[in-house]
Design a protein around this motif. Structure first.
Motif, short mmCIF file in Angstrom:
data_model
loop_
_atom_site.label_atom_id
_atom_site.label_comp_id
_atom_site.label_asym_id
_atom_site.label_seq_id
_atom_site.Cartn_x
_atom_site.Cartn_y
_atom_site.Cartn_z
N GLY A 19 0.82 -1.21 0.00
CA GLY A 19 0.00 0.00 0.00
C GLY A 19 0.85 1.25 0.00
N VAL A 20 0.22 2.37 -0.29
CA VAL A 20 0.94 3.65 -0.31
C VAL A 20 0.24 4.70 0.56
CG1 VAL A 20 2.06 3.31 -2.54
CG2 VAL A 20 -0.24 4.29 -2.46
N ASP A 21 -0.53 4.23 1.55
CA ASP A 21 -1.23 5.14 2.44
C ASP A 21 -0.33 5.43 3.64
OD1 ASP A 21 -2.88 6.48 4.20
OD2 ASP A 21 -4.62 5.22 3.81
N ARG A 22 0.12 6.66 3.76
CA ARG A 22 1.04 7.00 4.84
C ARG A 22 0.35 7.19 6.18
NH1 ARG A 22 4.01 12.34 3.17
NH2 ARG A 22 3.97 11.30 1.16
N HIS A 23 -0.99 7.10 6.21
CA HIS A 23 -1.74 7.38 7.44
C HIS A 23 -2.34 6.15 8.11
CE1 HIS A 23 -1.22 11.60 6.58
NE2 HIS A 23 -1.78 11.45 5.40
N THR A 24 -2.57 5.07 7.38
CA THR A 24 -3.19 3.89 7.97
C THR A 24 -2.58 2.61 7.39
OG1 THR A 24 -4.94 3.84 6.30
CG2 THR A 24 -5.41 5.06 8.33
N GLY A 25 -2.70 1.53 8.16
CA GLY A 25 -2.38 0.21 7.65
C GLY A 25 -0.96 -0.26 7.82
N LEU A 26 -0.06 0.55 8.40
CA LEU A 26 1.35 0.17 8.47
C LEU A 26 1.89 0.04 9.89
CD1 LEU A 26 2.76 2.31 5.52
CD2 LEU A 26 2.54 -0.18 5.59
N ALA A 27 1.07 0.35 10.90
CA ALA A 27 1.54 0.25 12.28
C ALA A 27 1.96 -1.18 12.62
CB ALA A 27 0.46 0.73 13.25
N GLU A 28 1.20 -2.16 12.14
CA GLU A 28 1.54 -3.56 12.43
C GLU A 28 2.87 -3.95 11.82
OE1 GLU A 28 -0.11 -8.12 11.66
OE2 GLU A 28 -1.26 -6.41 10.92
N GLY A 29 3.20 -3.37 10.67
CA GLY A 29 4.43 -3.73 9.98
C GLY A 29 5.69 -3.20 10.63
N PHE A 30 5.58 -2.14 11.41
CA PHE A 30 6.76 -1.53 12.00
C PHE A 30 7.48 -2.52 12.92
CE2 PHE A 30 8.77 1.05 15.39
CZ PHE A 30 9.72 1.68 14.61
N LEU A 31 8.73 -2.85 12.57
CA LEU A 31 9.54 -3.81 13.33
C LEU A 31 8.80 -5.13 13.56
CD1 LEU A 31 11.12 -1.41 15.99
CD2 LEU A 31 12.27 -2.36 13.99
N HIS A 32 8.05 -5.55 12.56
CA HIS A 32 7.11 -6.67 12.73
C HIS A 32 7.77 -7.92 13.30
CE1 HIS A 32 4.71 -10.19 11.49
NE2 HIS A 32 3.69 -9.41 11.74
N ASP A 33 8.89 -8.32 12.72
CA ASP A 33 9.49 -9.59 13.13
C ASP A 33 10.13 -9.52 14.52
OD1 ASP A 33 8.62 -10.50 10.72
OD2 ASP A 33 10.57 -10.46 9.74
N LEU A 34 10.42 -8.31 14.99
CA LEU A 34 10.91 -8.15 16.35
C LEU A 34 9.76 -8.08 17.35
CD1 LEU A 34 13.75 -5.51 15.78
CD2 LEU A 34 14.03 -7.95 16.25
N ARG A 35 8.64 -7.49 16.92
CA ARG A 35 7.49 -7.30 17.81
C ARG A 35 6.61 -8.54 17.91
NH1 ARG A 35 4.41 -2.96 15.10
NH2 ARG A 35 2.94 -3.22 16.81
N PHE A 36 6.59 -9.39 16.86
CA PHE A 36 5.66 -10.53 16.82
C PHE A 36 6.42 -11.83 16.54
CE2 PHE A 36 3.31 -6.76 15.45
CZ PHE A 36 2.22 -6.78 16.30
N SER A 37 6.02 -12.89 17.22
CA SER A 37 6.58 -14.22 16.94
C SER A 37 5.85 -14.90 15.79
CB SER A 37 6.53 -15.10 18.19
OG SER A 37 5.19 -15.21 18.66
N ALA A 38 4.60 -14.48 15.58
CA ALA A 38 3.75 -14.91 14.46
C ALA A 38 2.74 -13.79 14.27
CB ALA A 38 3.06 -16.23 14.79
#
Length: 204
Positions: free
Chosen positions: A32-51
């Motif tokens: 996606g290219v929306d700078r306001h929504t939809g990317l919070a989960e992706g931030f440092l995803h593999d460090l923040r989530f085990s799955a």
């Protein structure tokens, strides 16, 4: 873009060196290219989530009080690697509005300025001091005053001045991206166009 002048909030310590933009925003979140929504989960995803959807309980941004952090104190060379602006978008969407470290990837630092996020560079010893404060839940609140170019640390009663690029400071204080910065000179641009076409009317 909202102006950035003063920010008071909790700081989280992320001491890892050389965290590149591939880790900050993994490729699967670049669709996606929306700078306001939809990317919070992706931030440092593999460090923040085990799955997907399963937080790692030991990671700083998953632990109270740092789930509410607004400032990130980083290890050296944070944001190195590819030039994905999504890395800054995701950071902002998660609520992080300022990064402090000893060095940043050049393109990442530019992307921060163009998206309303000060990337503040400090000497290693000062970053280490802020890292220690950020790691202490009782002392992790900081104030970043961009106008005065100081960081206030109530946890140890100090005020730390910092250097900052004047052009980036102007953009952040005024809430300007690159287009907005150019449009500050709209009158001069129009005057040049008129004079140029008057001198060379065959171009019209």
């Amino acid at each position: 873009m909202e102006p950035f002048r003063t920010l008071t909030g909790l700081a989280a310590a992320l001491p890892m060196a050389n965290l590149d933009t591939d880790q900050i925003m993994p490729k699967q979140f670049l669709r996606g290219v929306d700078r306001h929504t939809g990317l919070a989960e992706g931030f440092l995803h593999d460090l923040r989530f085990s799955a997907p959807g399963v937080p790692r309980p030991g990671f700083v941004l998953n632990r109270a009080p740092w789930t509410q952090a607004k400032i990130l104190v980083t290890g050296p060379n944070y944001g190195c690697g590819s030039s994905r602006e999504h890395a800054v978008w995701g950071m902002r969407q998660l609520g992080l509005q300022c990064v402090i470290g000893s060095s940043f990837g050049g393109i990442f630092g530019d992307n921060c300025a163009r998206n309303g996020v000060p990337a503040i560079t400090l000497p290693l010893e000062e970053v280490a001091r802020l890292m220690a404060l950020a790691g202490d839940a009782a002392r992790c609140e900081l104030t970043v005053d961009l106008e005065r170019q100081v960081i206030v640390t109530p946890g140890d009663g100090r005020t730390l001045p910092f250097a900052f690029d004047p052009l980036r400071k102007h953009m952040l204080l005024k809430g300007l991206d690159a287009v907005g910065l150019t449009l500050e000179h709209a009158g001069e641009i129009r005057a040049f166009e008129r004079a140029y076409l008057q001198a060379q009317p065959w171009l019209a």
